[in-house]
Write a protein that holds these residues in place. Sequence first.
Motif, PDB file in Angstrom:
ATOM      1  N   ARG A   1      22.003  -0.238  38.935  1.00 24.21           N
ATOM      2  CA  ARG A   1      21.712  -0.854  37.812  1.00 24.21           C
ATOM      3  C   ARG A   1      23.116  -1.772  37.325  1.00 24.21           C
ATOM      4  O   ARG A   1      23.024  -2.883  36.751  1.00 24.21           O
ATOM      5  N   GLU A   2      24.148  -1.400  37.952  1.00 27.44           N
ATOM      6  CA  GLU A   2      25.600  -2.089  37.707  1.00 27.44           C
ATOM      7  C   GLU A   2      26.041  -2.952  38.795  1.00 27.44           C
ATOM      8  O   GLU A   2      27.153  -3.189  39.020  1.00 27.44           O
ATOM      9  N   GLY A   3      25.227  -2.846  39.873  1.00 20.47           N
ATOM     10  CA  GLY A   3      25.439  -3.615  41.099  1.00 20.47           C
ATOM     11  C   GLY A   3      26.316  -3.094  41.956  1.00 20.47           C
ATOM     12  O   GLY A   3      26.985  -3.521  42.660  1.00 20.47           O
ATOM     13  N   ASN A   4      26.549  -1.664  41.757  1.00 19.75           N
ATOM     14  CA  ASN A   4      27.467  -0.846  42.582  1.00 19.75           C
ATOM     15  C   ASN A   4      26.518  -0.182  43.797  1.00 19.75           C
ATOM     16  O   ASN A   4      25.759   0.998  43.389  1.00 19.75           O
ATOM     17  N   PHE A   5      26.676  -0.674  45.013  1.00 19.71           N
ATOM     18  CA  PHE A   5      25.644  -0.068  46.121  1.00 19.71           C
ATOM     19  C   PHE A   5      26.540   0.849  46.898  1.00 19.71           C
ATOM     20  O   PHE A   5      26.055   1.081  48.063  1.00 19.71           O
ATOM     21  N   SER A   6      27.700   1.237  46.521  1.00 13.55           N
ATOM     22  CA  SER A   6      28.609   2.013  47.354  1.00 13.55           C
ATOM     23  C   SER A   6      27.808   3.478  47.509  1.00 13.55           C
ATOM     24  O   SER A   6      27.138   4.070  46.455  1.00 13.55           O
ATOM     25  N   LEU A   7      27.810   4.225  48.542  1.00 16.98           N
ATOM     26  CA  LEU A   7      27.128   5.603  48.679  1.00 16.98           C
ATOM     27  C   LEU A   7      28.279   6.482  48.613  1.00 16.98           C
ATOM     28  O   LEU A   7      27.714   7.952  48.628  1.00 16.98           O
ATOM     29  N   GLU A   8      29.304   6.453  48.275  1.00 19.22           N
ATOM     30  CA  GLU A   8      30.447   7.424  48.454  1.00 19.22           C
ATOM     31  C   GLU A   8      30.050   8.393  46.931  1.00 19.22           C
ATOM     32  O   GLU A   8      29.445   7.971  46.004  1.00 19.22           O
ATOM     33  N   GLY A   9      30.342   9.730  47.423  1.00 15.93           N
ATOM     34  CA  GLY A   9      29.647  10.781  46.505  1.00 15.93           C
ATOM     35  C   GLY A   9      28.240  10.853  46.408  1.00 15.93           C
ATOM     36  O   GLY A   9      27.888  11.744  45.413  1.00 15.93           O
TER      37      GLY A   9
END
Length: 336
Positions: free
Chosen positions: A128-136
């Motif tokens: 929803r915030e535009g963060n597509f990182s898979l870290e974590g």
Amino acid sequence: MRVAVFSTKGYDREFLTAANAPHGHELTFFEPRLGLLTAPLAHGHDAVCAFVNDTLDAPVLEALAAGGTRLIALRSAGFNHVDLVAADRLGLVVARVPAYSPNAVAEHTVALILALDRKLHRAHARVREGNFSLEGLLGFDLCEQTAGVVGTGQIGRVVARILLGFGCRVLCYDPTPDPAVEAMGAAYVALDDLLSQAGIVTLHCPLTPRTRHLIDARAVSLMRDGVMLINTSRGGLVDTRAVIAGLKSGKIGHLGLDVYEEEEALFFEDLSAGGIQDDVFARLLTFPNVIVTGHQAFFTREALARIAETTLANVTAVERTGTSPNRVGGDRIKRA
Ligand code: NAD
């Protein structure tokens, strides 16, 4: 019968009113919870219809009996909040809804397991915030897990069946083992063995003096490092402070709760404007690997319809015969 319905929300009114058509009882809906201050509202009502966080201790039951009430019709399966000895002494019949939809609670349990495993709550917020990182967000294959089901009654046995369907190895603990559960492919073991072997522990036993804080510091210490603990049963089964210590140390890797031991002060109300006063509960919410839902496991259309139907059938049964097949306490207490 005249029935005083406490702790009513819009959905209670809707489902109870629809289910009342063939019964024709006179339902009076009260929004407040039942307690010593609100018990006088029930004056002149033959029956009181109560939910899980209503108070049904001896003083409240005495006030209800003095006002003419003779039936406590619970809209729940659990009856740990009722003083059955006092009810029996006062001649009050207590009836519950023993089974409405074990699937509703079992499916919510599995929803918590999957959401915690694949970190859906965090993934949703990120995207929803535009963060597509898979870290974590690394999860595990459910089919590789050993799951431990504590209590294999109506709900626990459905949870066991679903988890077996995922390919899990399922260990169970119940003082009364069910051969049908073993026939599905699950194995009964001692509670300590379940706690020490299972990567996922899920609680489905009732809250009684014996099961209060079943999961305490000792039980947590027996568990596997990084265990997932799920409680959709009753909050008092878990010592919340012991579980917070387990989360801080990393012993508990995931926690999913639909119930909380002090939930009466929180659940079923919108407290968003005032903040949370309960510091222990607030601490739970600081952990990224914790998901809490507000006692909603039962909350499906099918379950609400059956709760309403059985509750009103209990009222009709007591009106006609003086008792109900779903009575709790009564004869059992007299025999004890
Ligand atoms: P059930 O009575 O069918 O099964 C309970 C099982 O627990 C029984 O098999 C019993 O032998 C076992 N048990 C008793 N003492 C035990 C112990 N010390 N250790 C392990 N097992 C023990 O009840 P159910 O319909 O399966 O419901 C289980 C619980 O789920 C209820 O007591 C209620 O508290 C809770 N519940 C929660 C929701 C919700 O919305 N979150 C809804 C319905 C029920």
